[in-house]
Design a protein around this motif. Sequence first.
Motif, short mmCIF file in Angstrom:
data_model
loop_
_atom_site.label_atom_id
_atom_site.label_comp_id
_atom_site.label_asym_id
_atom_site.label_seq_id
_atom_site.Cartn_x
_atom_site.Cartn_y
_atom_site.Cartn_z
N SER A 245 4.71 25.44 -1.18
CA SER A 245 4.44 24.81 -2.47
C SER A 245 3.42 23.69 -2.34
O SER A 245 2.59 23.48 -3.24
N ALA A 246 3.44 22.97 -1.22
CA ALA A 246 2.46 21.90 -1.00
C ALA A 246 1.05 22.47 -0.88
O ALA A 246 0.09 21.91 -1.43
N VAL A 247 0.91 23.59 -0.17
CA VAL A 247 -0.40 24.24 -0.04
C VAL A 247 -0.89 24.71 -1.40
O VAL A 247 -2.08 24.55 -1.75
N PHE A 248 0.01 25.31 -2.19
CA PHE A 248 -0.35 25.78 -3.53
C PHE A 248 -0.89 24.62 -4.38
O PHE A 248 -1.93 24.75 -5.05
N ILE B 229 4.20 16.86 -11.17
CA ILE B 229 4.78 15.89 -12.11
C ILE B 229 6.30 15.96 -12.09
O ILE B 229 7.00 14.94 -12.02
N TRP B 230 6.83 17.18 -12.14
CA TRP B 230 8.28 17.33 -12.18
C TRP B 230 8.92 17.06 -10.83
O TRP B 230 10.06 16.61 -10.76
N ALA C 141 4.70 25.99 -17.17
CA ALA C 141 6.03 25.37 -17.13
C ALA C 141 6.97 26.16 -16.23
O ALA C 141 7.73 25.60 -15.43
N ILE C 142 6.91 27.49 -16.35
CA ILE C 142 7.75 28.35 -15.50
C ILE C 142 7.34 28.20 -14.04
O ILE C 142 8.17 27.98 -13.16
N GLY C 143 6.03 28.32 -13.79
CA GLY C 143 5.54 28.17 -12.42
C GLY C 143 5.75 26.77 -11.89
O GLY C 143 6.09 26.57 -10.72
N GLY C 144 5.57 25.77 -12.76
CA GLY C 144 5.75 24.38 -12.33
C GLY C 144 7.17 24.07 -11.94
O GLY C 144 7.42 23.31 -10.99
N SER D 186 0.58 25.12 -13.39
CA SER D 186 1.73 25.20 -12.48
C SER D 186 1.63 24.16 -11.38
O SER D 186 2.63 23.51 -11.02
N ALA D 187 0.43 23.98 -10.84
CA ALA D 187 0.24 23.01 -9.76
C ALA D 187 0.48 21.58 -10.26
O ALA D 187 1.18 20.79 -9.61
#
Length: 218
Positions: free
Chosen positions: A53-56, A104-105, A32-35, A98-99
Amino acid sequence: MIRQFGPADILFIIEAVRWTLLLSVIAFVGGAIGGLVVALARSSDSIALRRISAVFIRVFQGTPLLMQLFLFYFGLAVLNLPINPLLAAAVALTFHASAYLGEIWRGSIQAVPTGQLEAATALSLSYRDRMQSVILPQAARIGVAPTVGFLVQLIKGTSLTSIIGFTELTRAGQIVNNATFDPFVVFGLVAVIYFLICWPLSLYARRLEARMRRAFTR
């Protein structure tokens, strides 16, 4: 020597539930924190943050969770760290969560009507105030159902950690089955326990979504 499936085996399987729940909580909280960081990066005005972030997301959504568990588990040995199945499983599942939660968020943030962002900008609110007071509260309502749905998938995904020797619910079932050779009864019990854990979460998601919908329509 094969023995009969008995009450001690049932207790052993039930006790393993705590490790499944512990791992799920650690992975979900960390995810949740990473997401949230990933979602904000994906929605930011910075091209560099959006690309990173897209690569992650592509790396952790595009590779099997089982491979990620192997890499983190054996990667600890490469870094001269003790090979701890719980630590490896928690880290792998946290990155995995996280990914998925980040995507989703990110979708929930972008699903908020653009008029809300335009109104907040017209009021000269800073980026932090826009996200904290206007966008994120509305995105939270949109993202409740898929978030809890992913939590259910995450709980079931912890079963893969049995492959690296972590004794959670599925691994406990495997141990008992190896001793009793009664797979229908053993894994039937394991399946029932998973259902009893996940089904109430789905009901809770519906109720929470309905409650938040009523709160936002007042």
